[in-house]
Design an enzyme around this catalytic site. Structure first.
Site, PDB file in Angstrom:
ATOM      1  N   ARG A  62       1.838  -2.795  -2.719  1.00 50.30           N
ATOM      2  CA  ARG A  62       1.136  -3.344  -3.873  1.00 50.30           C
ATOM      3  C   ARG A  62      -0.057  -2.518  -4.324  1.00 50.30           C
ATOM      4  NH1 ARG A  62       3.772  -7.014  -1.619  1.00 50.30           N
ATOM      5  NH2 ARG A  62       2.970  -6.044   0.238  1.00 50.30           N
ATOM      6  N   THR A  63      -0.954  -2.230  -3.391  1.00 47.77           N
ATOM      7  CA  THR A  63      -2.219  -1.608  -3.786  1.00 47.77           C
ATOM      8  C   THR A  63      -1.965  -0.229  -4.387  1.00 47.77           C
ATOM      9  OG1 THR A  63      -3.257  -2.853  -2.029  1.00 47.77           O
ATOM     10  CG2 THR A  63      -4.567  -1.113  -2.997  1.00 47.77           C
ATOM     11  N   LYS A  92      -3.463  19.521   9.548  1.00 49.16           N
ATOM     12  CA  LYS A  92      -4.001  20.755  10.145  1.00 49.16           C
ATOM     13  C   LYS A  92      -5.417  20.552  10.676  1.00 49.16           C
ATOM     14  CE  LYS A  92      -1.584  23.406   6.557  1.00 49.16           C
ATOM     15  NZ  LYS A  92      -1.821  24.260   5.387  1.00 49.16           N
ATOM     16  N   ARG A 113      -7.152   4.740   0.829  1.00 48.40           N
ATOM     17  CA  ARG A 113      -7.015   3.756   1.914  1.00 48.40           C
ATOM     18  C   ARG A 113      -7.037   4.517   3.232  1.00 48.40           C
ATOM     19  NH1 ARG A 113      -2.482  -0.915   2.125  1.00 48.40           N
ATOM     20  NH2 ARG A 113      -4.071  -1.871   0.815  1.00 48.40           N
ATOM     21  N   HIS A 141     -11.661  -4.668   1.392  1.00 45.62           N
ATOM     22  CA  HIS A 141     -10.615  -4.358   0.406  1.00 45.62           C
ATOM     23  C   HIS A 141     -11.105  -4.946  -0.918  1.00 45.62           C
ATOM     24  CE1 HIS A 141      -6.899  -3.558  -1.459  1.00 45.62           C
ATOM     25  NE2 HIS A 141      -6.050  -4.028  -0.566  1.00 45.62           N
TER      26      HIS A 141
HETATM   27  C1  NCD Z   1      -3.479  -6.324   2.471  1.00 49.26           C
HETATM   28  C2  NCD Z   1      -4.136  -5.114   3.101  1.00 49.26           C
HETATM   29  O1  NCD Z   1      -3.583  -4.007   3.083  1.00 49.26           O
HETATM   30  O2  NCD Z   1      -5.241  -5.313   3.572  1.00 49.26           O
HETATM   31  N1  NCD Z   1      -2.446  -6.017   1.594  1.00 49.26           N
HETATM   32  C3  NCD Z   1      -2.758  -5.681   0.308  1.00 49.26           C
HETATM   33  O3  NCD Z   1      -3.388  -4.672   0.055  1.00 49.26           O
HETATM   34  N2  NCD Z   1      -2.381  -6.511  -0.669  1.00 49.26           N
HETATM   35  C4  NCD Z   1      -3.155  -7.388   3.432  1.00 49.26           C
HETATM   36  C5  NCD Z   1      -2.313  -7.071   4.633  1.00 49.26           C
HETATM   37  O4  NCD Z   1      -1.846  -5.947   4.839  1.00 49.26           O
HETATM   38  O5  NCD Z   1      -2.099  -8.011   5.401  1.00 49.26           O
END
Ligand code: NCD
Length: 316
Positions: A62-63, A92, A113, A141
């Site tokens: 999703r993100t 590396k 991320r 997040h």
């Molecule tokens: C979440 C995350 O990655 O923190 N997912 C997301 O980005 N929608 C929640 C999760 O992984 O449980």
């Protein structure tokens, strides 16, 4: 030091909900509402000629897609690193700071991320272009929390005086950490935190969040869920954060959102949310309930909230 937003998003990093205040949240939501009403053709003019680099050191559906879609719908383009530990020079041994300095030569904004809490603050510090935290380990997040808050706001027309339930992994869930911070900016909110004892908030976090003015009530049984919540926010027990997988197996399905639980404890107005992915903690039969927003409204709002953020941050 992270810069506060204070109503001005231009060139700012988005790393933590601590950067926000009520005014900034409302400014963002106004932009979301505007975007929702604007034609795709017009929206496409906003980021033409701009490039975003998306670097995801942890898996994402999703993100990643939502940021990519948001940027492209505004006419921009993306450089995608979805597997940097096998495809980039991180293999590396290149430092995250050096990587950042390279990416800023090629693009206008970085979305990252990373599995380690605090890394995004370091990246934002090093970068000369804006950086968005798409999840830093068990840290935060922020864009997920903003889309969750927008979803709640859209439904109840306010973010104050609300009663909510968060269930699952309070200790390791970065989305709950950001969402608690987000809701604590608005007065009169109470959140019930339902988890096994082992997965309750760390005592430091509990203290820190409570000090922000939100009422947090920790509960360890579904019996203690109040029957008049505005929202239920279910979460996955975060498998990848456990050193001992046996402990994960024991705890993973401690609390499941079922039709039965809904009939016992939910109100007519209660909306059901989850950041996803789910791995058994919401019964599939709950999906058809009109109050379930996790497969539809929430992800859609996520795209619009990210469009609004990109637009406000990169507008010249
Ligand atoms: C979440 C995350 O990655 O923190 N997912 C997301 O980005 N929608 C929640 C999760 O992984 O449980």
């Amino acid at each position: 030091m992270l810069k506060s937003i204070k109503g001005i998003f231009t060139n700012k990093d988005i790393v933590s909900l601590s950067q926000f205040d009520q005014q900034s949240v409302m400014k963002l939501f106004k932009e979301v509402m505007k975007i929702k009403k604007t034609s795709p053709k017009k929206l496409f003019k906003n980021l033409q000629g701009k490039i975003a680099t998306l670097v995801f050191f942890e898996p994402s559906t999703r993100t990643f897609s939502s940021h990519a879609s948001a940027f492209k719908r505004l006419g921009g383009q993306t450089i995608d690193h979805q597997n940097p530990m096998t495809t980039s020079s991180a293999v590396k041994g290149e430092s995250i700071e050096d990587m950042t300095h390279m990416l800023e030569q090629y693009s206008d904004i970085i979305v990252m991320r990373h599995p380690t809490k605090g890394t995004l603050e370091k990246v934002a510090e090093a970068a000369t272009i804006p950086v968005i935290n798409a999840g830093d380990g068990v840290g935060e997040h922020p864009t997920q929390a903003l889309l969750d808050m927008y979803t709640i706001f859209e439904k109840f027309k306010r973010l104050k005086g609300l009663k909510g339930l968060m269930a699952g992994d309070m200790l390791n869930g970065r989305t709950v950490h950001s969402l608690i911070k987000g809701l604590s900016m608005f007065p009169g909110n109470t959140i019930y935190l339902l988890s096994p004892k082992e997965l309750r908030l760390s005592r430091e976090e509990y203290k820190e969040y409570s000090g922000r003015g939100i009422r947090l009530v920790e509960i360890f049984s579904t019996k203690d869920i109040p029957s008049d919540c505005h929202f239920w926010y279910w979460t996955r027990v975060q498998k990848e954060r456990f050193k001992d997988q046996k402990v994960y197996e024991k705890l993973k399905l401690s609390f499941i959102l079922t039709k039965k639980l809904i009939s016992e404890k939910a109100a007519k107005k209660t909306i059901f949310m989850h950041p996803l992915p789910r791995v058994g903690e919401i019964e599939v039969s709950v999906d058809d309930d009109p109050r379930s927003l996790y497969l539809t409204t929430q992800p859609k709002n996520g795209m619009y909230v990210r469009m609004a953020l990109f637009k406000l941050i990169l507008k010249s």
